[in-house]
Design an enzyme around this catalytic site. Structure first.
Site, PDB file in Angstrom:
ATOM      1  CD  GLU A  47       7.834   0.060   7.579  1.00 16.23           C
ATOM      2  OE1 GLU A  47       6.965  -0.740   7.174  1.00 16.23           O
ATOM      3  OE2 GLU A  47       7.964   1.213   7.110  1.00 16.23           O
TER       4      GLU A  47
ATOM      5  CG  ASP B 281      -0.427  -0.070   2.510  1.00 17.53           C
ATOM      6  OD1 ASP B 281       0.805  -0.171   2.630  1.00 17.53           O
ATOM      7  OD2 ASP B 281      -1.199  -0.004   3.500  1.00 17.53           O
ATOM      8  CB  SER B 282       4.576   1.699  -0.348  1.00 20.92           C
ATOM      9  OG  SER B 282       4.717   0.501  -1.086  1.00 20.92           O
TER      10      SER B 282
ATOM     11  CE  LYS C 265       3.488  -5.868   3.946  1.00 20.91           C
ATOM     12  NZ  LYS C 265       3.014  -4.674   4.665  1.00 20.91           N
TER      13      LYS C 265
ATOM     14  CD  GLU D 135       0.677  -1.298   8.119  1.00 20.92           C
ATOM     15  OE1 GLU D 135       0.395  -0.502   9.054  1.00 20.92           O
ATOM     16  OE2 GLU D 135       1.092  -0.922   7.022  1.00 20.92           O
TER      17      GLU D 135
ATOM     18  CG  ASP E 161       0.543  -4.026   2.267  1.00 17.70           C
ATOM     19  OD1 ASP E 161       0.771  -4.883   3.135  1.00 17.70           O
ATOM     20  OD2 ASP E 161       1.373  -3.171   1.914  1.00 17.70           O
TER      21      ASP E 161
HETATM   22  O1  KIV Z   1       3.570  -1.017   1.592  1.00 14.95           O
HETATM   23  C1  KIV Z   1       4.709  -1.491   1.477  1.00 14.95           C
HETATM   24  O2  KIV Z   1       5.388  -1.323   0.468  1.00 14.95           O
HETATM   25  C2  KIV Z   1       5.223  -2.268   2.597  1.00 14.95           C
HETATM   26  C3  KIV Z   1       6.670  -2.624   2.600  1.00 14.95           C
HETATM   27  C4  KIV Z   1       7.522  -1.453   2.565  1.00 14.95           C
HETATM   28  C5  KIV Z   1       7.026  -3.508   3.720  1.00 14.95           C
HETATM   29  O3  KIV Z   1       4.497  -2.614   3.473  1.00 14.95           O
END
Ligand code: KIV
Length: 250
Positions: free
Chosen positions: A177, A43-44, A110, A112, A82
Site C-alpha cells: 500500500e 477493515d476499510s 490478512k 498488517e 482482515d
Molecule cells: O481494508 C482494506 O480494504 C484493505 C485494502 C484496501 C488493501 O486493506
C-alpha cells in the site's frame, strides 16, 4: 491446489490479480459473478460502511458479521478477511482470532506489518495468510496520516527485506500500500508470491481497490491514486430524487 499454490502459479504464468473489497451479500455476489480473482472483507469496513474516520475501532465481531454476509454471496472467488487492529498482537492471539474468521467462512486472513512469528504460526496451523506492507492503515494515528513508503534508501531496503521475510514466513501474497512504484517493481521481481498493489504503481502482480472508491459511491472522499470506473453516487441520488418526487406528486 491451495490458494498459495494457485497464486504462485498464476504469477509464474504472468496472470495478474484483480482484487476488490466487499462487506455485504449483494456486492459480494456481484463481484463474484463478475469474475473477480479474490474478495477481501477489508477493515476499510470502518470507513466505507460504518462512517468511522479510520480502521482502528473495527472489531473482530464486526468483521465476522460482514464476512458471513459476504460468504453467503460467493461461490467462486476466494474470500479473505482482515484481522482488525489489536487482534494479533501475539502469535497465540492471532491464531485464536484467525480461527474464528476461518470458522466464519474465510479462505485466508490478512494482517498488517512485519510479524513473521504470527504468520508462521497461522500458516503451520493450515491458515492462508496475506501480508500487508507499506502504509499500514492500522498505524495511521501514530503516523499522523497516509504517507507514501520507500522514499529513502534505508526505508526501501527495510521494505524489501520485510517483504522477503513475509514470503519466508509463508504468506501466499503480499499487499503493498502506497509504496513507491520502482520499489514495488523490485519487490515484485524478487518474490515468488504475487504482490498486489494499492497506490503502488503499475508493476505489482495485481491491484486491489476499495470497491466504493472504484464505483464512485463516496464522492466526498477519493484517494488520489484511484481512477473511478463509474460515478454511482449520481444515479443513486437521481433514483432517490425521482422516488421522492413520485411519492410527493401522488
Ligand atoms: O481494508 C482494506 O480494504 C484493505 C485494502 C484496501 C488493501 O486493506
Amino acid at each position: 491446489m491451495t490458494l498459495k499454490e494457485n497464486l504462485i502459479s498464476a504469477k509464474a504464468r504472468g496472470r495478474r490479480q484483480a482484487w476488490l473489497t466487499a462487506y455485504d451479500y449483494p456486492s459480494a455476489r456481484l463481484l463474484d459473478e463478475s469474475g473477480i480473482d479474490l474478495i477481501l472483507v477489508g477493515d476499510s469496513l470502518g470507513m466505507v460502511v460504518l462512517g468511522q474516520k479510520d480502521t482502528i475501532d473495527v472489531t473482530l465481531d464486526q468483521m465476522i458479521h460482514h464476512l458471513k454476509a459476504v460468504r453467503r454471496g460467493v461461490t467462486r472467488a476466494p474470500v479473505a478477511v482482515d484481522l482488525p487492529f489489536h487482534t494479533y498482537e501475539t502469535p497465540d492471539q492471532a491464531l485464536a482470532n484467525a480461527r474464528c474468521l476461518v470458522d466464519a467462512g474465510a479462505d485466508a486472513v490478512k494482517l498488517e506489518g512485519l510479524l513473521p512469528d504470527q504468520i508462521s504460526l497461522l500458516v503451520s496451523s493450515g491458515i492462508e495468510v496475506i501480508g500487508h506492507l507499506g502504509m499500514l492503515p492500522q498505524q495511521v494515528r501514530e503516523e499522523g496520516g497516509y504517507h507514501r513508503k520507500g522514499k529513502t534508501d534505508s526505508e526501501a531496503e527495510a521494505l524489501l527485506l520485510a517483504s522477503l521475510a513475509l514470503q519466508k514466513a509463508g504468506c501466499c501474497a503480499l499487499v503493498l500500500e502506497l509504496v513507491e512504484a520502482p520499489l514495488s517493481r523490485e519487490i515484485s521481481r524478487q518474490l515468488d508470491i504475487p504482490t498486489v498493489g494499492i497506490g503502488s504503481g503499475p508493476d505489482c502482480n495485481g491491484q486491489i481497490l476499495v470497491t466504493p472508491d472504484l464505483l464512485g459511491l463516496q464522492p466526498w472522499f477519493r484517494p488520489s491514486f484511484v481512477k473511478p470506473k463509474a460515478d454511482l453516487a449520481t444515479p443513486f441520488q437521481n433514483a432517490v430524487k425521482e422516488f421522492i418526487a413520485e411519492v410527493q406528486a401522488s
